[in-house]
Design a protein around this motif. Structure first.
Motif, mmCIF file in Angstrom:
data_model
loop_
_atom_site.group_PDB
_atom_site.id
_atom_site.type_symbol
_atom_site.label_atom_id
_atom_site.label_comp_id
_atom_site.label_asym_id
_atom_site.label_seq_id
_atom_site.Cartn_x
_atom_site.Cartn_y
_atom_site.Cartn_z
ATOM 1 N N VAL A 6 5.964 9.782 10.001
ATOM 2 C CA VAL A 6 5.646 10.665 8.882
ATOM 3 C C VAL A 6 5.332 9.803 7.665
ATOM 4 C CG1 VAL A 6 6.489 12.513 7.387
ATOM 5 C CG2 VAL A 6 7.187 12.444 9.793
ATOM 6 N N GLU A 7 4.184 10.084 7.049
ATOM 7 C CA GLU A 7 3.773 9.386 5.834
ATOM 8 C C GLU A 7 3.869 10.356 4.667
ATOM 9 O OE1 GLU A 7 -0.475 8.071 4.183
ATOM 10 O OE2 GLU A 7 0.140 6.886 5.925
ATOM 11 N N ASP A 8 4.589 9.964 3.611
ATOM 12 C CA ASP A 8 4.715 10.845 2.451
ATOM 13 C C ASP A 8 3.558 10.602 1.482
ATOM 14 O OD1 ASP A 8 5.351 8.580 0.887
ATOM 15 O OD2 ASP A 8 7.500 9.011 0.917
ATOM 16 N N LYS A 9 3.570 11.311 0.364
ATOM 17 C CA LYS A 9 2.476 11.212 -0.613
ATOM 18 C C LYS A 9 2.331 9.816 -1.208
ATOM 19 C CE LYS A 9 1.647 15.832 -2.266
ATOM 20 N NZ LYS A 9 1.559 16.687 -3.449
ATOM 21 N N ASN A 10 3.400 9.034 -1.180
ATOM 22 C CA ASN A 10 3.366 7.674 -1.727
ATOM 23 C C ASN A 10 2.870 6.654 -0.707
ATOM 24 O OD1 ASN A 10 4.485 8.583 -4.188
ATOM 25 N ND2 ASN A 10 6.527 8.523 -3.276
ATOM 26 N N GLY A 11 2.602 7.111 0.522
ATOM 27 C CA GLY A 11 2.153 6.208 1.571
ATOM 28 C C GLY A 11 3.288 5.565 2.342
ATOM 29 N N THR A 12 4.522 5.931 2.023
ATOM 30 C CA THR A 12 5.680 5.386 2.721
ATOM 31 C C THR A 12 5.794 6.058 4.083
ATOM 32 O OG1 THR A 12 6.817 5.073 0.616
ATOM 33 C CG2 THR A 12 8.177 5.041 2.607
ATOM 34 N N ARG A 13 5.955 5.254 5.114
ATOM 35 C CA ARG A 13 6.062 5.790 6.478
ATOM 36 C C ARG A 13 7.484 5.675 6.995
ATOM 37 N NH1 ARG A 13 0.735 4.781 10.162
ATOM 38 N NH2 ARG A 13 -0.718 5.819 8.760
ATOM 39 N N GLN A 14 7.883 6.704 7.750
ATOM 40 C CA GLN A 14 9.204 6.723 8.368
ATOM 41 C C GLN A 14 9.040 7.221 9.798
ATOM 42 O OE1 GLN A 14 12.083 9.240 6.416
ATOM 43 N NE2 GLN A 14 13.609 8.930 7.997
ATOM 44 N N ASP A 15 9.700 6.549 10.720
ATOM 45 C CA ASP A 15 9.695 6.980 12.116
ATOM 46 C C ASP A 15 10.820 7.974 12.330
ATOM 47 O OD1 ASP A 15 7.558 5.293 12.753
ATOM 48 O OD2 ASP A 15 8.896 3.611 13.162
ATOM 49 N N LEU A 16 10.503 9.060 13.027
ATOM 50 C CA LEU A 16 11.499 10.087 13.354
ATOM 51 C C LEU A 16 11.553 10.278 14.852
ATOM 52 C CD1 LEU A 16 10.684 12.909 10.756
ATOM 53 C CD2 LEU A 16 12.437 11.139 10.574
ATOM 54 N N GLU A 17 12.754 10.511 15.359
ATOM 55 C CA GLU A 17 12.944 10.864 16.763
ATOM 56 C C GLU A 17 13.284 12.351 16.802
ATOM 57 O OE1 GLU A 17 14.883 8.535 20.404
ATOM 58 O OE2 GLU A 17 16.362 9.236 18.959
ATOM 59 N N LEU A 18 12.465 13.122 17.515
ATOM 60 C CA LEU A 18 12.580 14.575 17.489
ATOM 61 C C LEU A 18 12.953 15.138 18.852
ATOM 62 C CD1 LEU A 18 9.243 15.293 15.583
ATOM 63 C CD2 LEU A 18 11.472 14.731 14.626
ATOM 64 N N PRO A 19 13.840 16.128 18.886
ATOM 65 C CA PRO A 19 14.213 16.759 20.160
ATOM 66 C C PRO A 19 13.117 17.717 20.622
ATOM 67 C CG PRO A 19 15.336 17.854 18.356
ATOM 68 C CD PRO A 19 14.580 16.697 17.754
ATOM 69 N N THR A 20 12.800 17.659 21.894
ATOM 70 C CA THR A 20 11.770 18.554 22.448
ATOM 71 C C THR A 20 12.367 19.784 23.116
ATOM 72 O OG1 THR A 20 11.774 17.302 24.512
ATOM 73 C CG2 THR A 20 10.127 16.674 22.853
ATOM 74 N N ASP A 21 13.684 19.853 23.199
ATOM 75 C CA ASP A 21 14.317 20.914 23.989
ATOM 76 C C ASP A 21 14.941 22.021 23.144
ATOM 77 O OD1 ASP A 21 16.339 19.392 22.910
ATOM 78 O OD2 ASP A 21 17.486 19.225 24.773
ATOM 79 N N MET A 22 14.640 22.061 21.838
ATOM 80 C CA MET A 22 15.281 23.048 20.977
ATOM 81 C C MET A 22 14.318 24.105 20.445
ATOM 82 S SD MET A 22 17.890 20.544 18.920
ATOM 83 C CE MET A 22 18.590 21.854 17.960
ATOM 84 N N GLY A 23 13.034 23.995 20.766
ATOM 85 C CA GLY A 23 12.063 24.971 20.307
ATOM 86 C C GLY A 23 11.793 24.924 18.817
ATOM 87 N N LEU A 24 12.030 23.776 18.183
ATOM 88 C CA LEU A 24 11.836 23.650 16.743
ATOM 89 C C LEU A 24 10.375 23.404 16.399
ATOM 90 C CD1 LEU A 24 14.841 21.302 15.891
ATOM 91 C CD2 LEU A 24 14.699 23.775 15.519
ATOM 92 N N SER A 25 9.992 23.823 15.201
ATOM 93 C CA SER A 25 8.659 23.503 14.697
ATOM 94 C C SER A 25 8.732 22.190 13.929
ATOM 95 C CB SER A 25 8.140 24.612 13.786
ATOM 96 O OG SER A 25 8.860 24.626 12.570
ATOM 97 N N LEU A 26 7.586 21.573 13.732
ATOM 98 C CA LEU A 26 7.530 20.352 12.939
ATOM 99 C C LEU A 26 8.028 20.622 11.524
ATOM 100 C CD1 LEU A 26 6.781 17.385 12.651
ATOM 101 C CD2 LEU A 26 4.423 18.112 12.198
ATOM 102 N N MET A 27 7.723 21.783 10.961
ATOM 103 C CA MET A 27 8.202 22.150 9.629
ATOM 104 C C MET A 27 9.728 22.127 9.572
ATOM 105 S SD MET A 27 8.215 25.851 7.805
ATOM 106 C CE MET A 27 9.560 26.310 8.888
ATOM 107 N N GLU A 28 10.382 22.721 10.559
ATOM 108 C CA GLU A 28 11.848 22.764 10.579
ATOM 109 C C GLU A 28 12.438 21.362 10.633
ATOM 110 O OE1 GLU A 28 12.683 26.992 12.815
ATOM 111 O OE2 GLU A 28 11.829 25.360 14.005
ATOM 112 N N VAL A 29 11.830 20.495 11.426
ATOM 113 C CA VAL A 29 12.324 19.127 11.547
ATOM 114 C C VAL A 29 12.097 18.350 10.250
ATOM 115 C CG1 VAL A 29 11.983 16.942 12.762
ATOM 116 C CG2 VAL A 29 12.065 19.077 14.046
#
Length: 106
Positions: A6-29
């Protein structure tokens, strides 16, 4: 689990590990990861306050649905790779995806 960047408005990037088994949207995460996303409509594709641009991996995502397309069509800063994070369910196809936050609050 899938890994995205994920890159924010300042150009800073962060790696995220997301669960695929919970039915979450990218917005929720993104909200749970403390990104400053309004998500005013609660994920109904009515406000575009979760607008993201998919920098890598857009070709692996499902097609835009009509409400998402209609909302993105109203945004002056939308690109061909713009999506609403509320309409993207976390899935294995997102592995390695890179998104830029477009609607993050200042």
């Amino acid at each position: 689990m899938v890994n995205i960047t994920v890159e924010d408005k300042n150009g800073t990037r962060q790696d995220l590990e997301l669960p695929t088994d919970m039915g979450l949207s990218l917005m929720e995460v993104l909200k749970a990861s403390e990104y400053n996303i309004l998500a005013t409509c609660g994920g109904m594709a009515l406000c575009a306050t979760c607008h993201v641009e998919v920098l890598e991996g857009a070709d692996k995502l499902p097609e835009l649905n009509d409400p998402e397309y209609d909302m993105l069509d109203t945004l002056p800063d939308a690109t061909p790779d713009s999506r609403l994070a509320c309409q993207l369910r976390i899935s294995d196809e997102m592995e390695g995806m890179v998104v830029r936050l477009m609607a993050e609050e200042d």
